[in-house]
Write a protein that holds these residues in place. Structure first.
Motif, PDB file in Angstrom:
ATOM      1  N   ARG A  54       0.891  -1.180   0.021  1.00 16.57           N
ATOM      2  CA  ARG A  54       0.185   0.104  -0.167  1.00 16.57           C
ATOM      3  C   ARG A  54       0.982   1.204  -0.044  1.00 16.57           C
ATOM      4  N   ASP A  84       3.329   3.750  -1.392  1.00 13.46           N
ATOM      5  CA  ASP A  84       3.578   4.344  -2.846  1.00 13.46           C
ATOM      6  C   ASP A  84       5.135   4.107  -3.318  1.00 13.46           C
ATOM      7  N   VAL A  95     -14.297   5.485   0.216  1.00 15.24           N
ATOM      8  CA  VAL A  95     -14.678   6.701   0.465  1.00 15.24           C
ATOM      9  C   VAL A  95     -13.575   7.692  -0.030  1.00 15.24           C
ATOM     10  N   THR A  96     -12.214   7.316  -0.070  1.00 15.85           N
ATOM     11  CA  THR A  96     -11.097   8.289  -0.833  1.00 15.85           C
ATOM     12  C   THR A  96     -11.288   8.037  -2.279  1.00 15.85           C
ATOM     13  N   GLY A  97     -12.129   6.918  -2.673  1.00 15.41           N
ATOM     14  CA  GLY A  97     -12.050   6.902  -4.065  1.00 15.41           C
ATOM     15  C   GLY A  97     -10.771   5.936  -4.900  1.00 15.41           C
ATOM     16  N   LYS A  98      -9.912   5.529  -3.773  1.00 18.09           N
ATOM     17  CA  LYS A  98      -8.745   4.580  -4.199  1.00 18.09           C
ATOM     18  C   LYS A  98      -9.360   3.268  -4.917  1.00 18.09           C
ATOM     19  N   GLY A 129     -12.263   2.488   3.899  1.00 13.16           N
ATOM     20  CA  GLY A 129     -11.468   3.932   3.713  1.00 13.16           C
ATOM     21  C   GLY A 129     -11.123   3.898   2.193  1.00 13.16           C
ATOM     22  N   ASP A 130     -10.918   2.821   1.401  1.00 16.50           N
ATOM     23  CA  ASP A 130     -10.358   2.938  -0.013  1.00 16.50           C
ATOM     24  C   ASP A 130     -11.657   3.315  -0.841  1.00 16.50           C
TER      25      ASP A 130
END
Length: 358
Positions: free
Chosen positions: A166, A168, A245-248, A242-243
């Motif tokens: 996860r 980067d 919600v954040t658009g990931k 979380g992914d």
């Protein structure tokens, strides 16, 4: 034929997940003196029903839900045993009981599966990829055990892979490693990804660490391993939320019951051994059980978490201004949210079917 049998198995297991969830509400309501009008598994027309005492027990046609219908859930009916007339702590226990039973089921499955595991891989560095330049006492060394990655505890070998993946690979990695009994903190450790040959002969961009060390598990160690897996499932669910919600992760990746049945049954059917396939399905169902436990406690109206939110909110309002939100208004909120959830389920189900046939 094998795929069809796995589909049936997954449907049965979904029924068990629903039944155990609703049983949590049912048994705590009964124990706390709340009147239960109906205990149903499934939705839609009743295939079978029987009244015993004050409660109607029913098995309904569509295995996509279930309910424990308590007296006075959404309004005060005047019955002293109505849910709406209970103290806040009783309401919270009853509402939490369904998710607790789902988590308990996931825990039991995970521990049960781990009892057959005698050896596991551990997050201990055994070698580095050629060209890794950060090896040494001020960096990483063979034998270092990864304890934390970017603030996340590494309890299992898979945790190290998940949280490293996860990152980067550009801004640095916050690591905590255990070396010779001491913990060493490596903040903003400048690891970058490079091309590495993986087990199947292909290539992937990795940080250049190899973990091949294993350790044997005692009986207590197997139980602990299963417990840590089930707790890890909670982290996976929160991470996935979380992914979203954040658009990931795009919303198009959402799957409902149909999509989950398809994926899980496909996972089981790909194994030549029926036992291995069933164990794989059970492992995924443990994750789904924990997923349901977490999702139901989200503060969304119509879900258990939304009802708990109103219980707490009403408690605070009464403590401050001696007033509560009228039950009928709360009922309107839950009813409206339930309609929205049904519409979302319908859209997701359509998308699941489209993906299967596409």
């Amino acid at each position: 034929m094998a795929r069809f049998l796995y589909v049936l198995l997954v449907i049965v297991l979904f029924g068990v997940l629903i039944a155990i969830h609703e049983f949590g509400h049912f048994i705590t309501a009964k124990l706390l003196g709340v009147k239960v009008n109906e205990f149903a598994i499934g939705m839609g027309p009743a295939l079978w029903s029987k009244r015993k005492g004050e409660t109607l027990y029913a098995l309904r046609a569509f295995p996509v839900g279930g309910y424990c219908a308590m007296e006075g859930e959404d309004e005060d009916t005047g019955d002293p045993r109505a849910f709406s007339r209970q103290k806040g702590w009783k309401k919270i226990i009853i509402l939490c009981a369904g998710s607790f039973m789902n988590f308990l089921l996931g825990l039991v499955i995970a521990v049960g599966l781990s009892l057959g595991t005698t050896e596991v891989r551990v997050p201990v560095i055994t070698s580095f990829m050629d060209g890794f330049t950060l090896e040494g006492e001020s960096g990483l060394m063979v034998g270092d055990r990864i304890v934390r990655v970017d603030g996340h505890g590494v309890w299992l070998y898979a945790d190290a892979l998940v949280y490293l993946d996860r990152n980067d690979g550009v801004s640095g990695v916050d690591l905590v490693v255990e070396r010779d009994g001491k913990r060493i903190v490596l903040d903003d450790f400048p690891m970058t990804r490079s091309i590495e040959v993986v087990e199947n002969g292909g290539t992937a961009k990795k940080f250049g660490l190899s973990f091949t060390q294993t350790e044997r598990l005692s009986l207590a160690g197997r139980v602990k391993y299963g417990f840590l897996q089930s707790v890890d499932f909670v982290r996976i669910v929160w991470m996935s939320l979380g992914d979203l919600v954040t658009g990931k992760v795009p919303v198009s990746e959402l799957s409902g019951v149909i999509g989950v049945v398809d994926v899980v049954s496909e996972e089981g059917a790909k194994y030549q051994s029926a036992l291995t396939g069933v164990l794989s399905v059970l492992s995924m169902m443990a994750l789904i059980a924990v997923n349901l436990a977490v999702m139901n406690l989200l503060p969304i109206p119509a879900l258990d978490g939304g009802r708990i939110f109103f219980v707490v909110l009403n408690g605070l309002l009464y403590a401050v201004v001696r007033r509560r939100i009228p039950e009928r208004y709360e009922g309107y909120v839950h009813a409206g949210a339930f309609v929205v959830l049904l519409a979302l389920m319908a859209v997701v189900a359509f998308h699941d079917v489209w993906k299967i046939f596409a």
